[in-house]
Write a protein that holds these residues in place. Structure first.
Motif, PDB file in Angstrom:
ATOM      1  N   ARG A   1       9.127  -5.194  -5.830  1.00 21.16           N
ATOM      2  CA  ARG A   1      10.550  -5.281  -5.492  1.00 21.16           C
ATOM      3  C   ARG A   1      11.243  -3.944  -5.730  1.00 21.16           C
ATOM      4  N   VAL A   2      10.779  -3.206  -6.749  1.00 24.97           N
ATOM      5  CA  VAL A   2      11.350  -1.878  -6.998  1.00 24.97           C
ATOM      6  C   VAL A   2      11.072  -0.960  -5.816  1.00 24.97           C
ATOM      7  N   ILE A   3       9.862  -1.031  -5.276  1.00 21.39           N
ATOM      8  CA  ILE A   3       9.528  -0.202  -4.110  1.00 21.39           C
ATOM      9  C   ILE A   3      10.471  -0.516  -2.956  1.00 21.39           C
ATOM     10  N   GLU A   4      10.767  -1.784  -2.755  1.00 22.58           N
ATOM     11  CA  GLU A   4      11.680  -2.159  -1.674  1.00 22.58           C
ATOM     12  C   GLU A   4      13.078  -1.589  -1.923  1.00 22.58           C
ATOM     13  N   GLU A   5      13.548  -1.676  -3.163  1.00 24.95           N
ATOM     14  CA  GLU A   5      14.890  -1.175  -3.454  1.00 24.95           C
ATOM     15  C   GLU A   5      14.948   0.348  -3.399  1.00 24.95           C
ATOM     16  N   GLN A   6      13.821   1.006  -3.663  1.00 20.58           N
ATOM     17  CA  GLN A   6      13.803   2.456  -3.617  1.00 20.58           C
ATOM     18  C   GLN A   6      14.015   3.004  -2.203  1.00 20.58           C
ATOM     19  N   LYS A   7      13.828   2.156  -1.218  1.00 20.12           N
ATOM     20  CA  LYS A   7      14.029   2.618   0.159  1.00 20.12           C
ATOM     21  C   LYS A   7      15.444   3.156   0.348  1.00 20.12           C
ATOM     22  N   ALA A   8      16.392   2.543  -0.343  1.00 21.84           N
ATOM     23  CA  ALA A   8      17.771   3.016  -0.225  1.00 21.84           C
ATOM     24  C   ALA A   8      17.935   4.414  -0.810  1.00 21.84           C
ATOM     25  N   PHE A   9      17.013   4.797  -1.718  1.00 19.47           N
ATOM     26  CA  PHE A   9      17.091   6.120  -2.333  1.00 19.47           C
ATOM     27  C   PHE A   9      16.185   7.131  -1.624  1.00 19.47           C
ATOM     28  N   ARG A  10      15.634   6.705  -0.503  1.00 17.26           N
ATOM     29  CA  ARG A  10      14.724   7.555   0.273  1.00 17.26           C
ATOM     30  C   ARG A  10      13.530   7.994  -0.565  1.00 17.26           C
ATOM     31  N   GLN A  11      13.173   7.149  -1.541  1.00 14.13           N
ATOM     32  CA  GLN A  11      12.027   7.464  -2.377  1.00 14.13           C
ATOM     33  C   GLN A  11      10.997   6.342  -2.333  1.00 14.13           C
ATOM     34  N   SER A  12      11.201   5.395  -1.429  1.00 11.67           N
ATOM     35  CA  SER A  12      10.353   4.225  -1.451  1.00 11.67           C
ATOM     36  C   SER A  12       8.934   4.527  -1.030  1.00 11.67           C
ATOM     37  N   GLU A  13       8.779   5.441  -0.145  1.00 16.90           N
ATOM     38  CA  GLU A  13       7.454   5.660   0.410  1.00 16.90           C
ATOM     39  C   GLU A  13       7.017   7.093   0.187  1.00 16.90           C
ATOM     40  N   THR A  14       7.018   7.496  -1.053  1.00 16.00           N
ATOM     41  CA  THR A  14       6.501   8.820  -1.386  1.00 16.00           C
ATOM     42  C   THR A  14       5.363   8.679  -2.384  1.00 16.00           C
ATOM     43  N   VAL A  15       4.444   9.622  -2.315  1.00 21.31           N
ATOM     44  CA  VAL A  15       3.319   9.676  -3.242  1.00 21.31           C
ATOM     45  C   VAL A  15       3.405  11.005  -3.971  1.00 21.31           C
ATOM     46  N   PRO A  16       3.597  11.003  -5.293  1.00 25.30           N
ATOM     47  CA  PRO A  16       3.790  12.268  -6.004  1.00 25.30           C
ATOM     48  C   PRO A  16       2.482  13.030  -6.220  1.00 25.30           C
ATOM     49  N   ALA A  17       2.571  14.327  -6.028  1.00 24.79           N
ATOM     50  CA  ALA A  17       1.506  15.246  -6.427  1.00 24.79           C
ATOM     51  C   ALA A  17       2.073  16.111  -7.548  1.00 24.79           C
TER      52      ALA A  17
ATOM     53  N   ILE B   1      15.587   0.448 -11.502  1.00 23.65           N
ATOM     54  CA  ILE B   1      16.669   0.275 -10.526  1.00 23.65           C
ATOM     55  C   ILE B   1      17.657  -0.725 -11.121  1.00 23.65           C
ATOM     56  N   ALA B   2      18.925  -0.304 -11.234  1.00 19.83           N
ATOM     57  CA  ALA B   2      19.909  -1.155 -11.911  1.00 19.83           C
ATOM     58  C   ALA B   2      21.264  -1.048 -11.220  1.00 19.83           C
TER      59      ALA B   2
ATOM     60  N   GLY C   1       7.213   1.511 -10.846  1.00 18.38           N
ATOM     61  CA  GLY C   1       6.480   2.742 -11.106  1.00 18.38           C
ATOM     62  C   GLY C   1       4.996   2.471 -11.297  1.00 18.38           C
ATOM     63  N   TYR C   2       4.238   3.546 -11.475  1.00 15.48           N
ATOM     64  CA  TYR C   2       2.771   3.448 -11.516  1.00 15.48           C
ATOM     65  C   TYR C   2       2.279   2.499 -12.604  1.00 15.48           C
ATOM     66  N   THR C   3       2.749   2.672 -13.827  1.00 17.23           N
ATOM     67  CA  THR C   3       2.266   1.843 -14.929  1.00 17.23           C
ATOM     68  C   THR C   3       2.671   0.387 -14.736  1.00 17.23           C
ATOM     69  N   ALA C   4       3.891   0.164 -14.293  1.00 15.29           N
ATOM     70  CA  ALA C   4       4.344  -1.204 -14.039  1.00 15.29           C
ATOM     71  C   ALA C   4       3.508  -1.852 -12.943  1.00 15.29           C
ATOM     72  N   GLN C   5       3.121  -1.066 -11.933  1.00 19.87           N
ATOM     73  CA  GLN C   5       2.276  -1.606 -10.878  1.00 19.87           C
ATOM     74  C   GLN C   5       0.921  -2.027 -11.427  1.00 19.87           C
ATOM     75  N   ARG C   6       0.332  -1.186 -12.278  1.00 18.23           N
ATOM     76  CA  ARG C   6      -0.959  -1.542 -12.882  1.00 18.23           C
ATOM     77  C   ARG C   6      -0.841  -2.801 -13.739  1.00 18.23           C
ATOM     78  N   TYR C   7       0.252  -2.896 -14.485  1.00 20.71           N
ATOM     79  CA  TYR C   7       0.462  -4.081 -15.314  1.00 20.71           C
ATOM     80  C   TYR C   7       0.614  -5.324 -14.439  1.00 20.71           C
ATOM     81  N   ASP C   8       1.402  -5.215 -13.368  1.00 26.05           N
ATOM     82  CA  ASP C   8       1.615  -6.355 -12.479  1.00 26.05           C
ATOM     83  C   ASP C   8       0.323  -6.759 -11.773  1.00 26.05           C
ATOM     84  N   VAL C   9      -0.492  -5.757 -11.388  1.00 28.27           N
ATOM     85  CA  VAL C   9      -1.778  -6.060 -10.759  1.00 28.27           C
ATOM     86  C   VAL C   9      -2.676  -6.823 -11.727  1.00 28.27           C
ATOM     87  N   GLN C  10      -2.693  -6.391 -12.985  1.00 24.45           N
ATOM     88  CA  GLN C  10      -3.520  -7.056 -13.985  1.00 24.45           C
ATOM     89  C   GLN C  10      -3.087  -8.505 -14.188  1.00 24.45           C
TER      90      GLN C  10
END
Length: 707
Positions: free
Chosen positions: A54-70, A424-425, A505-514
């Motif tokens: 759901r955070v990824i969906e809300e990040q779309k409004a911040f133009r950060q939803s579909e980025t992969v950090p290097a 996101i708040a 975020g990354y860690t939250a995604q891993r936790y949710d996947v688990q």
């Protein structure tokens, strides 16, 4: 002239053979084209209903939803401190990346580590780059190397994704080649025939070509998803299943052909009639077990379900059409230079299985008690298997650049640097959320960010009434400590009035996947067991025996996990498994393990109807022992071929399935199940007619004769 019936007996198999040759020639190339429609974007496989999604969906409004950090890391080549001048040079170097293909926004300024010996900057990439990610990273590296006297490291999800693409590069040819060569060598050694192994391999290749063509078309139409893992498992699954089914049919054909006066056509009709049910039932257990993955909330599990079921269907189709046609057309020459025997294998294996059957008949209770004790001892170690996820440094079983870069990053910056928890708040509660987050144990800092993902101290810029706050974790983002911090962080920000805060975020995604994987196991395991039970009840026309078989394969799975727990930790050095490994291992091992019990018990039932339950067990074990053991060895070797891909996930799956299949073939099916059925006698077939006839026989045998 040939009669009409004789012509049809020749033309029908010839037509089937020509049709499959056309399928192989026309669709075979699709086995090498699945990579064109596959994706290794890990963001595509998150739980659908999870908070991080759901955070990824809300990040779309911040133009950060579909980025992969290097994450770009600079360290001094001599290990000395980096001065402010080099920090400015680094900032200018990465700033020039703005506008480059695949780069989103402007990279963050170079930030110095507290020890002064490293710098880091975050460059955001588009996630739809796919196979172009390595090219984008090369561009970043070239720009970053403009800072003199430094070594450049690239870390973060983008670097990991690039290494994943490298791991799957050439998967089509390498994996298929290793699997086919392995199977061919085993068949040549076991059956000592030139033509038969080639025919079986050809049928498996045709099945794989057809399966890949169907999956390619469905993936191209966005009906199914394919990634490198699914692609690799499909190849192994089809080759292994097609070979197993082919060995069962071939063994029965050879047995029928060895009868006095038998000819090829009547032998094949009898072999098909007696093998059709077990083969279809076995395929149904695997296919429906895979289809059960559709109830998963993880996209990669749902992706494997229909793709794997398509592969199994194609394997059955090839076994029941191409192989009978080829065997009939070649006749006894199929087995040259060996001569057809009725034991399911060559080289006196029937003698071995007669001795095994005699042992089971002589002391069934001792046999099943000893094997049961051994399996329970192995199963006792199963709870020690940690399925909480694989750390970044263990994702690959070989050395890769992203892992080395991550270790360098961790030596100089907070463990979660570059992979922050994303909050996101509601904008009205932004201050309270940031303060609450900063107070959480395990959080190094919490700062609002702007639309480009850069820190924005002070008031957080709002988008549609929502703000984004990035919380840097103190521990490495893939660690258990980081996951625990995510739990505390979620609790803290939810307590802020009117914040309506979400943490991703990354860690939250891993936790949710688990957590989702745990929920999936609790849901899918009973579903798969119920499916298998229903199929066994329909095939064996019994209730007690299906329950017994399902219990034994479940015990075999637990014992395999116990062995894996010990080997992974003390031999391979894994600290854990991917969250999906136990579920994948269960589906494959239980569904495929039931196959061999189906092959055995369907023959036992057939012989019991002729000779009685006791003799039925002994004859069934003797006649199927060789072919089932050969099939188990082939399937184990086929899955072991997954180990050529340097990913911990696939190495773990390969080990669990290979060891589990061998354990099932050599222990459960050879000793435990026959001994239990021999001990139970007719009661094993209750409430079917076989149990009633057996009880009558026992009553007659127990009645003293009157002279």
């Amino acid at each position: 002239m040939l009669s009409r019936a004789s012509r049809w007996r020749f033309l029908l198999p010839l037509a089937l053979l020509i049709a499959w040759l056309a399928i192989g020639g026309g669709l075979g190339p699709y086995a090498g084209k699945l990579g064109e429609v596959s994706t290794n974007d890990q963001a595509a496989f998150l739980p659908r209903s999870a908070e991080s999604t759901r955070v990824i969906e809300e990040q779309k409004a911040f133009r950060q939803s579909e980025t992969v950090p290097a994450i770009v890391v600079w360290t001094a080549r001599d290990g000395e401190t980096l001065d402010a001048g080099l920090q400015d040079r680094a900032t200018r170097a990465v700033a020039g990346l703005a506008g480059e293909p695949g780069i989103v926004g402007t990279p963050s300024p170079a930030l110095a580590a507290e020890d002064g010996k490293a710098l880091r900057s975050v460059v955001q990439l588009r996630p739809d780059l796919g196979k172009a990610v390595p090219d984008a990273l090369d561009t970043i590296r070239d720009r970053a190397q403009a800072v003199p006297g430094t070594t450049v490291w690239l870390s973060g999800p983008a670097a990991t994704q690039a290494d994943l693409s490298g791991a799957f590069a050439g998967i089509d040819g390498l994996l298929l080649g290793v699997a086919l060569v392995t199977v061919l060598l085993i068949l040549l050694v076991v059956y000592r025939s030139v033509l038969l192994p080639l025919m079986i391999i050809l049928g498996a290749v045709f099945a794989l070509g057809l399966a890949c063509a169907v999956v390619y078309m469905l993936a191209h139409a966005d009906v199914v998803r394919v990634d490198g893992q699914v692609q690799g498992i499909l190849s192994i699954l089809v080759i292994g299943a097609a070979t197993d089914y082919a060995l069962l049919l071939t063994a029965r054909y050879r047995e029928e052909l060895s009868a006095p006066g038998a000819e090829r056509h009547s032998a094949m009709r009898a072999a098909l009639r007696r093998s059709f049910g077990p083969i279809v039932a076995s395929a149904a257990t695997v296919a429906l077990g895979l289809i059960a993955l559709l109830v998963s909330d993880l996209s990669n599990n749902r992706a494997l379900g229909p793709v794997g079921a398509i592969g199994i269907a194609c394997a059955v189709l090839s076994t029941l059409t191409f192989l009978p046609a080829a065997l009939v057309l070649t006749g006894r020459a199929t087995f040259w230079p060996a001569r057809p025997k009725a034991d399911g294998a060559e080289g006196g294996s029937q003698g071995i299985w007669r001795r095994v059957a005699a042992l089971v008949d002589r002391a069934p209770r001792k046999v099943w008690a000893a094997t049961l004790a051994g399996l329970l001892a192995c199963a006792a170690f199963a709870p020690g298997l940690n399925s909480g996820g694989v750390p970044i440094e263990e994702i690959f079983v070989n050395d890769v650049p992203s892992v080395a870069a991550q270790e360098t990053l961790g030596r100089h910056f907070p463990g979660g640097a570059g992979n922050p928890a994303v909050i996101i708040a509601d904008a009205r509660a932004a201050g309270g959320v940031a303060e609450a987050a900063a107070r959480v144990e395990g959080i190094d800092s919490a700062l609002p960010v702007d639309a480009a993902g850069r820190p924005a101290p002070g008031s957080a810029p709002a988008v549609d009434g929502r703000v984004r706050i990035d919380a840097t974790l103190s521990a490495p983002a893939d660690s258990d400590a980081a996951k625990a911090a995510i739990v505390r962080l979620r609790t803290a920000v939810r307590a802020v009035p009117d914040a309506d805060a979400l943490v991703g975020g990354y860690t939250a995604q891993r936790y949710d996947v688990q957590r989702t994987a745990e929920r999936d196991r609790a849901l899918i395991v009973p579903v798969v067991l119920a499916i298998i039970l229903l199929i066994l009840v329909a095939l064996l026309r019994s209730l007690v025996l299906p329950l017994l078989l399902v219990t034994t394969v479940a015990l075999n799975f637990a014992a395999t996990l116990g062995i894996a727990s010990l080997v992974f930790e003390h031999v391979f050095g894994f600290t854990g498994t991917d969250a999906s490994v136990p579920l994948y291992g269960f589906v494959f091992l239980v569904a495929l393990g039931v196959d061999y019990n189906i092959f055995l018990m369907s023959r036992v039932r057939e012989e019991s109807l002729r000779h009685g339950v006791r003799e039925g067990v002994l004859i069934g074990l003797t006649t199927t022992g060789g072919v089932i053991t050969s099939a188990g060895v082939v399937l184990a070797a086929t899955f072991a071929a997954l180990g050529v891909i340097p990913l911990a996930f696939l190495v773990q799956i390969a080990f669990i399935v290979a060891v589990g299949v061998l354990l099932d073939t050599l222990v459960v099916r050879s000793f435990l199940v026959p001994a239990l059925v021999r001990d139970l006698g007719g009661r094993a077939w209750w409430p079917g007619g076989l149990s009633r006839s057996s009880l009558r026989e026992e009553a007659v045998a127990a009645t003293p004769s009157r002279v």
